[in-house]
Write an enzyme that holds these catalytic residues in place. Structure first.
Site, PDB file in Angstrom:
ATOM      1  N   THR A  62       0.824  -1.213   0.000  1.00  0.00           N
ATOM      2  CA  THR A  62       0.000   0.000   0.000  1.00  0.00           C
ATOM      3  C   THR A  62       0.856   1.260   0.000  1.00  0.00           C
ATOM      4  O   THR A  62       1.991   1.236   0.491  1.00  0.00           O
ATOM      5  CB  THR A  62      -0.900  -0.015   1.260  1.00  0.00           C
ATOM      6  N   ASP A  63       0.280   2.356  -0.475  1.00  0.00           N
ATOM      7  CA  ASP A  63       0.988   3.646  -0.388  1.00  0.00           C
ATOM      8  C   ASP A  63       1.008   4.178   1.043  1.00  0.00           C
ATOM      9  O   ASP A  63       1.716   5.140   1.341  1.00  0.00           O
ATOM     10  CB  ASP A  63       0.344   4.679  -1.337  1.00  0.00           C
ATOM     11  N   GLU A  64       0.212   3.549   1.940  1.00  0.00           N
ATOM     12  CA  GLU A  64       0.143   4.072   3.315  1.00  0.00           C
ATOM     13  C   GLU A  64       1.467   3.894   4.060  1.00  0.00           C
ATOM     14  O   GLU A  64       1.697   4.529   5.088  1.00  0.00           O
ATOM     15  CB  GLU A  64      -1.024   3.417   4.073  1.00  0.00           C
ATOM     16  N   TYR A  79      -1.942  -0.766  10.859  1.00  0.00           N
ATOM     17  CA  TYR A  79      -2.027  -1.416   9.546  1.00  0.00           C
ATOM     18  C   TYR A  79      -0.821  -1.070   8.687  1.00  0.00           C
ATOM     19  O   TYR A  79      -0.128  -1.950   8.172  1.00  0.00           O
ATOM     20  CB  TYR A  79      -3.327  -0.992   8.831  1.00  0.00           C
ATOM     21  N   LYS A 128       2.264  -3.404   7.205  1.00  0.00           N
ATOM     22  CA  LYS A 128       2.558  -3.569   5.774  1.00  0.00           C
ATOM     23  C   LYS A 128       3.993  -3.119   5.476  1.00  0.00           C
ATOM     24  O   LYS A 128       4.704  -3.743   4.685  1.00  0.00           O
ATOM     25  CB  LYS A 128       1.565  -2.772   4.920  1.00  0.00           C
TER      26      LYS A 128
HETATM   27  P1  NAD Z   1      -9.362  -7.844   1.810  1.00  0.00           P
HETATM   28  O1  NAD Z   1      -9.397  -7.533   3.280  1.00  0.00           O
HETATM   29  O2  NAD Z   1     -10.597  -7.618   1.000  1.00  0.00           O
HETATM   30  O3  NAD Z   1      -8.934  -9.377   1.584  1.00  0.00           O
HETATM   31  C1  NAD Z   1      -7.891  -9.979   2.270  1.00  0.00           C
HETATM   32  C2  NAD Z   1      -7.952 -11.470   2.007  1.00  0.00           C
HETATM   33  O4  NAD Z   1      -6.872 -12.099   2.724  1.00  0.00           O
HETATM   34  C3  NAD Z   1      -9.249 -12.122   2.508  1.00  0.00           C
HETATM   35  O5  NAD Z   1      -9.758 -13.001   1.529  1.00  0.00           O
HETATM   36  C4  NAD Z   1      -8.804 -12.897   3.742  1.00  0.00           C
HETATM   37  O6  NAD Z   1      -9.579 -14.054   3.991  1.00  0.00           O
HETATM   38  C5  NAD Z   1      -7.363 -13.252   3.399  1.00  0.00           C
HETATM   39  N1  NAD Z   1      -6.529 -13.471   4.584  1.00  0.00           N
HETATM   40  C6  NAD Z   1      -6.439 -12.686   5.687  1.00  0.00           C
HETATM   41  N2  NAD Z   1      -5.593 -13.245   6.580  1.00  0.00           N
HETATM   42  C7  NAD Z   1      -5.124 -14.387   6.014  1.00  0.00           C
HETATM   43  C8  NAD Z   1      -4.203 -15.396   6.428  1.00  0.00           C
HETATM   44  N3  NAD Z   1      -3.605 -15.334   7.643  1.00  0.00           N
HETATM   45  N4  NAD Z   1      -3.938 -16.425   5.593  1.00  0.00           N
HETATM   46  C9  NAD Z   1      -4.550 -16.490   4.368  1.00  0.00           C
HETATM   47  N5  NAD Z   1      -5.443 -15.584   3.943  1.00  0.00           N
HETATM   48  C10 NAD Z   1      -5.721 -14.538   4.747  1.00  0.00           C
HETATM   49  O7  NAD Z   1      -8.137  -7.012   1.244  1.00  0.00           O
HETATM   50  P2  NAD Z   1      -7.992  -6.275  -0.158  1.00  0.00           P
HETATM   51  O8  NAD Z   1      -8.616  -4.945  -0.055  1.00  0.00           O
HETATM   52  O9  NAD Z   1      -8.385  -7.199  -1.247  1.00  0.00           O
HETATM   53  O10 NAD Z   1      -6.398  -6.055  -0.177  1.00  0.00           O
HETATM   54  C11 NAD Z   1      -5.528  -7.030  -0.752  1.00  0.00           C
HETATM   55  C12 NAD Z   1      -4.100  -6.585  -0.561  1.00  0.00           C
HETATM   56  O11 NAD Z   1      -3.916  -5.303  -1.148  1.00  0.00           O
HETATM   57  C13 NAD Z   1      -3.688  -6.442   0.901  1.00  0.00           C
HETATM   58  O12 NAD Z   1      -2.374  -6.911   1.036  1.00  0.00           O
HETATM   59  C14 NAD Z   1      -3.765  -4.944   1.162  1.00  0.00           C
HETATM   60  O13 NAD Z   1      -2.839  -4.566   2.166  1.00  0.00           O
HETATM   61  C15 NAD Z   1      -3.378  -4.394  -0.191  1.00  0.00           C
HETATM   62  N6  NAD Z   1      -3.931  -3.061  -0.477  1.00  0.00           N
HETATM   63  C16 NAD Z   1      -5.282  -2.844  -0.461  1.00  0.00           C
HETATM   64  C17 NAD Z   1      -5.784  -1.584  -0.768  1.00  0.00           C
HETATM   65  C18 NAD Z   1      -7.258  -1.297  -0.788  1.00  0.00           C
HETATM   66  O14 NAD Z   1      -7.658  -0.150  -1.053  1.00  0.00           O
HETATM   67  N7  NAD Z   1      -8.145  -2.268  -0.578  1.00  0.00           N
HETATM   68  C19 NAD Z   1      -4.913  -0.530  -1.053  1.00  0.00           C
HETATM   69  C20 NAD Z   1      -3.530  -0.794  -1.040  1.00  0.00           C
HETATM   70  C21 NAD Z   1      -3.066  -2.064  -0.778  1.00  0.00           C
HETATM   71  P1  TYD Z   2     -10.888   3.636   4.198  1.00  0.00           P
HETATM   72  O1  TYD Z   2     -11.801   3.204   3.105  1.00  0.00           O
HETATM   73  O2  TYD Z   2     -11.003   2.977   5.538  1.00  0.00           O
HETATM   74  O3  TYD Z   2      -9.399   3.534   3.620  1.00  0.00           O
HETATM   75  P2  TYD Z   2      -7.993   4.058   4.249  1.00  0.00           P
HETATM   76  O4  TYD Z   2      -8.179   4.400   5.659  1.00  0.00           O
HETATM   77  O5  TYD Z   2      -7.106   2.864   4.074  1.00  0.00           O
HETATM   78  O6  TYD Z   2      -7.584   5.215   3.392  1.00  0.00           O
HETATM   79  O7  TYD Z   2     -11.083   5.211   4.428  1.00  0.00           O
HETATM   80  C1  TYD Z   2     -10.923   6.124   3.357  1.00  0.00           C
HETATM   81  C2  TYD Z   2     -11.097   7.521   3.922  1.00  0.00           C
HETATM   82  O8  TYD Z   2     -12.461   7.677   4.350  1.00  0.00           O
HETATM   83  C3  TYD Z   2     -10.249   7.781   5.148  1.00  0.00           C
HETATM   84  O9  TYD Z   2      -9.793   9.131   5.121  1.00  0.00           O
HETATM   85  C4  TYD Z   2     -11.204   7.588   6.319  1.00  0.00           C
HETATM   86  C5  TYD Z   2     -12.547   8.001   5.736  1.00  0.00           C
HETATM   87  N1  TYD Z   2     -13.737   7.312   6.266  1.00  0.00           N
HETATM   88  C6  TYD Z   2     -14.825   8.055   6.734  1.00  0.00           C
HETATM   89  O10 TYD Z   2     -14.823   9.317   6.734  1.00  0.00           O
HETATM   90  N2  TYD Z   2     -15.925   7.382   7.184  1.00  0.00           N
HETATM   91  C7  TYD Z   2     -15.980   6.019   7.229  1.00  0.00           C
HETATM   92  O11 TYD Z   2     -17.000   5.439   7.681  1.00  0.00           O
HETATM   93  C8  TYD Z   2     -14.851   5.264   6.732  1.00  0.00           C
HETATM   94  C9  TYD Z   2     -14.872   3.758   6.758  1.00  0.00           C
HETATM   95  C10 TYD Z   2     -13.754   5.964   6.258  1.00  0.00           C
END
Ligand code: NAD
Ligand code: TYD
Length: 357
Positions: A134-136, A159, A163
């Site tokens: 992630t960019d975070e 989180y 990461k």
């Molecule tokens: P998600 O939470 O939707 O899915 C995560 C998946 O991992 C789930 O299917 C869960 O069952 C599985 N999982 C969790 N713990 C596990 C374990 N111990 N063993 C095996 N499987 C396990 O997440 P996502 O949004 O699809 O994100 C996927 C990846 O991308 C993550 O690594 C996340 O950090 C990264 N990412 C996500 C975002 C975003 O906006 N969603 C942004 C940047 C990076």
């Molecule tokens: P989120 O989707 O949780 O992603 P991240 O924290 O990884 O960026 O949140 C996106 C933005 O929205 C973040 O600035 C927090 C805000 N947010 C709200 O204002 N209300 C909400 O209920 C949630 C879940 C997030």
């Protein structure tokens, strides 16, 4: 016709990647997922009967189970997405984040390394470990500037710290042991099948249920939105053509404040599913206490992946958001099963013939 491991393939981004790779490659995918609350096999209904999709219910912290999978399937690479992914959950309970994101990535790296060491030289060289991050990890920006691959790490939440730790482990396994690895760091994803705890699906599902739309603080924090299908196309490209040891930032060039996002969603819903009595969805907006340590702004410079691998996002924020709202409106069953918890039984009902415990 190679075999590739995808961890976290039942999650939001992982399931989009599995659907893409089934459609646009001839690879066999071994989907390794523990099925936490975020794992939903209903999101993989489209590939349920596809013989090139092999699902294995497995925790990436379990070394012996991973060793068995490597011995059985002999993959040409691993795309690692499994993680605990929600910042608010990491604030309330960081333990699972340390366990899965750090210990799990370490365990997966070690299992991968043991298998990789046994490959012939050609297999060793072509093998890829692709870590999805992630960019975070770069921390928080003020009003100006963009995250580059060279931006120093400065994670602020449990989180992002977990990461960042996993990114460092991957880097060290490449540097020390020579495991050919690539890392991608992407901005906030949105699109179909996202669990309604993240901002966009939470707002859509709450609005449709007539529930409040909770906005943290003033709603002026900025995120850089990336449509999930654009992201998984980038992942395929980096896995196939990325240079080992390199990091690639992936972003959609869509910076928006949270209020802008919620207002855009309300406007789309007013048009696509008008409320009764002439009311508008924006009436449901409420401000709530801010998230502790809330990062101010994220924004990605995705120039490197554009220049070196030719990737650009296809969706603008407007087209991606409209597609997303249309998808949630067209899939009330998926939402209802998630809200009721029924999705957790989907594996027994539909995958019992496949899911190895
Ligand atoms: P998600 O939470 O939707 O899915 C995560 C998946 O991992 C789930 O299917 C869960 O069952 C599985 N999982 C969790 N713990 C596990 C374990 N111990 N063993 C095996 N499987 C396990 O997440 P996502 O949004 O699809 O994100 C996927 C990846 O991308 C993550 O690594 C996340 O950090 C990264 N990412 C996500 C975002 C975003 O906006 N969603 C942004 C940047 C990076
Ligand atoms: P989120 O989707 O949780 O992603 P991240 O924290 O990884 O960026 O949140 C996106 C933005 O929205 C973040 O600035 C927090 C805000 N947010 C709200 O204002 N209300 C909400 O209920 C949630 C879940 C997030």
């Amino acid at each position: 016709m190679k075999t590739v491991f995808v961890t976290g393939g039942a999650g939001f981004i992982g399931s989009a990647l599995v659907r893409l790779l089934i459609a646009e490659s001839d690879w066999t995918l071994v989907n390794i997922d523990k099925l936490t609350y975020a794992g939903n096999l209903e999101s993989l209904g489209a590939v349920q009967d596809e013989p090139r999709h092999v699902f294995s219910r497995c925790d990436i912290c379990e070394r012996e189970a991973l060793d068995r999978l490597f011995a059985e399937h002999r993959p040409a690479g691993v795309i690692h997405l499994a993680a605990e992914s929600h910042v608010d959950r990491s604030i309330h309970g960081p333990a699972e984040f340390i366990q899965t994101n750090i210990v799990g990535t370490y365990t997966l790296l070690e299992a991968t390394r043991a298998y990789w060491l046994g490959l012939p030289d050609s297999g060793k060289a072509s093998f890829r470990f692709h870590h999805v991050s992630t960019d975070e990890v770069y921390g928080s920006l003020n009003e100006t500037g963009l995250f580059l691959e060279t931006t120093p790490y400065s994670p602020n939440s449990p989180y992002s710290a977990s990461k960042a730790s996993s990114d460092h482990l991957v880097r060290a396994w490449m540097h020390t042991y020579g495991l050919p690895s690539v890392v991608t760091n992407c901005s906030n994803n949105y699109g179909p099948y996202q669990f309604p705890e993240k901002l966009i699906p939470l707002m859509i599902t709450n609005a449709l249920a007539g529930k409040p739309l909770p906005i943290y603080g003033k709603g002026d924090n900025v995120r850089d939105w990336l449509y999930v299908d654009d992201h998984v196309r980038a992942l395929k490209l980096v896995f196939e053509r990325g240079v080992p040891g390199e990091t690639y930032n992936i972003g959609g060039h869509n910076e928006k404040t949270n209020l802008e996002v919620v207002d855009a969603l309300c406007t789309l819903l007013d048009r696509m599913r008008p409320r009764a009595g002439g009311r508008v969805y924006a009436e449901l907006k409420i401000t709530v206490a801010d998230r502790p340590g809330h990062d101010r702004r994220y924004a990605i410079d995705a120039g490197k992946i554009g220049r070196e691998l030719g990737w650009t996002p296809r969706e603008s924020f407007e087209t991606g958001l409209a597609k997303t709202v249309a998808w949630y409106l067209a899939h009330p069953e998926w939402v209802a099963h998630v809200v009721s918890g029924e999705y957790r039984h989907w594996v027994e009902k539909n995958y019992s013939h496949r899911a190895a415990q």
